[in-house]
Enzyme design. Structure first.
Site, mmCIF file in Angstrom:
data_model
loop_
_atom_site.group_PDB
_atom_site.id
_atom_site.type_symbol
_atom_site.label_atom_id
_atom_site.label_comp_id
_atom_site.label_asym_id
_atom_site.label_seq_id
_atom_site.Cartn_x
_atom_site.Cartn_y
_atom_site.Cartn_z
ATOM 1 N N ARG A 1 19.031 10.251 29.761
ATOM 2 C CA ARG A 1 19.363 9.722 28.427
ATOM 3 C C ARG A 1 19.213 10.817 27.374
ATOM 4 N NH1 ARG A 1 20.178 5.096 25.380
ATOM 5 N NH2 ARG A 1 18.735 4.635 23.691
ATOM 6 N N TYR B 1 15.598 11.885 20.976
ATOM 7 C CA TYR B 1 16.475 12.012 22.140
ATOM 8 C C TYR B 1 17.507 13.124 21.966
ATOM 9 C CZ TYR B 1 14.697 7.738 24.209
ATOM 10 O OH TYR B 1 13.889 6.794 24.782
ATOM 11 N N HIS C 1 20.343 3.092 19.207
ATOM 12 C CA HIS C 1 19.110 3.274 18.436
ATOM 13 C C HIS C 1 19.261 2.651 17.047
ATOM 14 C CE1 HIS C 1 18.386 6.505 21.420
ATOM 15 N NE2 HIS C 1 17.137 6.151 21.246
ATOM 16 N N LYS D 1 17.499 -3.342 25.317
ATOM 17 C CA LYS D 1 16.050 -3.234 25.139
ATOM 18 C C LYS D 1 15.597 -3.735 23.774
ATOM 19 C CE LYS D 1 12.311 0.183 25.153
ATOM 20 N NZ LYS D 1 11.979 1.622 25.304
ATOM 21 N N ARG E 1 20.547 3.221 29.305
ATOM 22 C CA ARG E 1 19.226 3.156 29.922
ATOM 23 C C ARG E 1 19.349 2.679 31.368
ATOM 24 N NH1 ARG E 1 18.794 0.649 24.818
ATOM 25 N NH2 ARG E 1 17.412 1.727 23.331
ATOM 26 N N HIS F 1 14.801 8.933 33.104
ATOM 27 C CA HIS F 1 15.042 8.710 31.677
ATOM 28 C C HIS F 1 15.500 9.981 30.974
ATOM 29 C CE1 HIS F 1 14.784 6.036 28.255
ATOM 30 N NE2 HIS F 1 14.170 6.974 27.561
#
Length: 370
Positions: free
Chosen positions: A325, A357, A348, A236, A211, A322
């Protein structure tokens, strides 16, 4: 027992006292309303359904939002973003001025509709999440009784998961637009990106699926080029993660510019690099990336005009940082067929989010089918 007294010429003050409970009082314009309120409070006291609404009557939503922004928001990892969202809610002409006791679902619905005329449903949903969090905290921690109306309102439709991927030509033009920007002999700059960290930062993002915040917080102390790893102690979702680095990712890191001190010491002895890997800011990255997109599109149109060919529609349109990603996760999925291994790289915890994603191209899947 309840008591009603007249205050001035047009107001009635209602009070209810009961042993073991705090005194309740409220002012009304009409005596009939004061009598109804007394009966309601006395019924609550008799049935053990009493709720102390004094703080809710005393505080406005705006006052509660500011208190939360001052006392709670700074303790969060997402403090800057949450603070901005609170500021946005505070700009509304109606909602922040309401007493907490008057905060009904109809008021929140009206605010939602006003916001939807200005921003997307996804943005409004994120602001609703902040509002709900503040209301729940006020009730649990500060004793401000309010029925959270958020569960009873209809939320805007969720945005479709983005599946934006770069074509080979788009990536080529974007990376080219991130080069240049050198200072010329006359003191001006050549056309291109002046920030030398943008190109390697974007390249590493596409290679590792890290990220933006993870890249900007990456330090040399947590990078092991020999073992081909980059450790992220704070991510995150709150879990530390060690990202495996491909040979290309290692080459990108090794080619990063060195400071003057590092260059001087390098001649004498091998020096261990320290500090931030990418000494730039989120604002500089956002602006630099946006300008690079514009330069790439401009160059692409010029090349198409010179070659007398029609430009591809939507070339580099609706592209955000983003999206690197998304692109990286899709490329990694081609190498790591085990979804658990893929999630370990991308960070994740919820595999359903990972699916958002991972966007394989249909033509690539067709080749696998034979």
């Amino acid at each position: 027992m309840g008591q009603i007294t007249k205050r001035g010429e047009y107001q009635w003050r209602a009070k209810v006292r009961r042993k073991g409970f705090p005194e309740q009082s409220r002012t009304f314009t009409y005596r009939e309303d004061a009598e109804k309120w007394i009966r309601t409070v006395e019924r609550e006291l008799e049935t053990s359904g009493f709720v102390d609404r004094r703080e809710a009557d005393k505080n406005t939503l705006g006052e509660v939002l500011r208190r939360y922004q001052r006392e709670v928001t700074p303790t969060k990892k997402s403090a800057p973003i949450e603070s901005v969202k609170i500021d946005v809610i505070m700009k509304d002409a109606v909602l922040p001025k309401l007493k907490m006791s008057a905060l009904a679902s109809s008021a929140v619905t009206s605010w939602r509709d006003r916001r939807l005329k200005e921003v997307s449903g996804a943005t409004v949903n994120r602001e609703i999440d902040v509002l709900s969090t503040v209301l729940n905290h006020a009730r649990r921690e500060w004793g401000i009784h309010v029925e959270n109306p958020i569960p009873f309102i209809k939320r805007p439709e969720k945005a479709r998961a983005r599946d934006r991927r770069f074509s080979a030509e788009e990536e080529s033009y974007l990376l080219a637009a991130l080069t240049g920007g050198e200072r010329l002999d006359d003191g001006t700059f050549s056309k291109g990106a002046r920030n030398p960290w943008l190109l390697p930062l974007v390249q590493l993002a596409i290679e590792t699926a890290m990220r933006r915040g993870e890249l900007l917080s990456l330090t040399w102390e947590n990078v092991d080029l020999e073992r081909q790893t980059a450790h992220l102690p704070d991510t995150k979702n709150g879990d530390p993660r060690t990202v495996p680095l491909s040979k290309r990712a290692v080459a990108i890191l090794k080619a990063l510019p060195k400071s003057e001190t590092e260059e001087e010491l390098e001649d004498e002895t091998e020096v261990q690099r320290a500090g931030s890997v990418f000494p730039t800011t989120a604002l500089a990255l956002r602006k630099g990336f946006s300008r690079a997109i514009e330069r790439a599109q401009e160059q692409y149109r010029a090349d198409c005009k010179e070659a007398k060919r029609r430009p591809v529609a939507g070339f580099l349109d609706d592209v955000h940082f983003h999206d690197t990603r998304h692109e990286a996760a899709s490329r990694l999925a081609e190498k790591l067929t085990n979804v658990l291994e893929l999630s370990a790289v991308t960070g994740h915890r919820d595999l359903r989010m990972l699916k958002r994603y991972y966007h394989p191209r249909a033509e690539d899947l067709a080749k696998k089918l034979g």
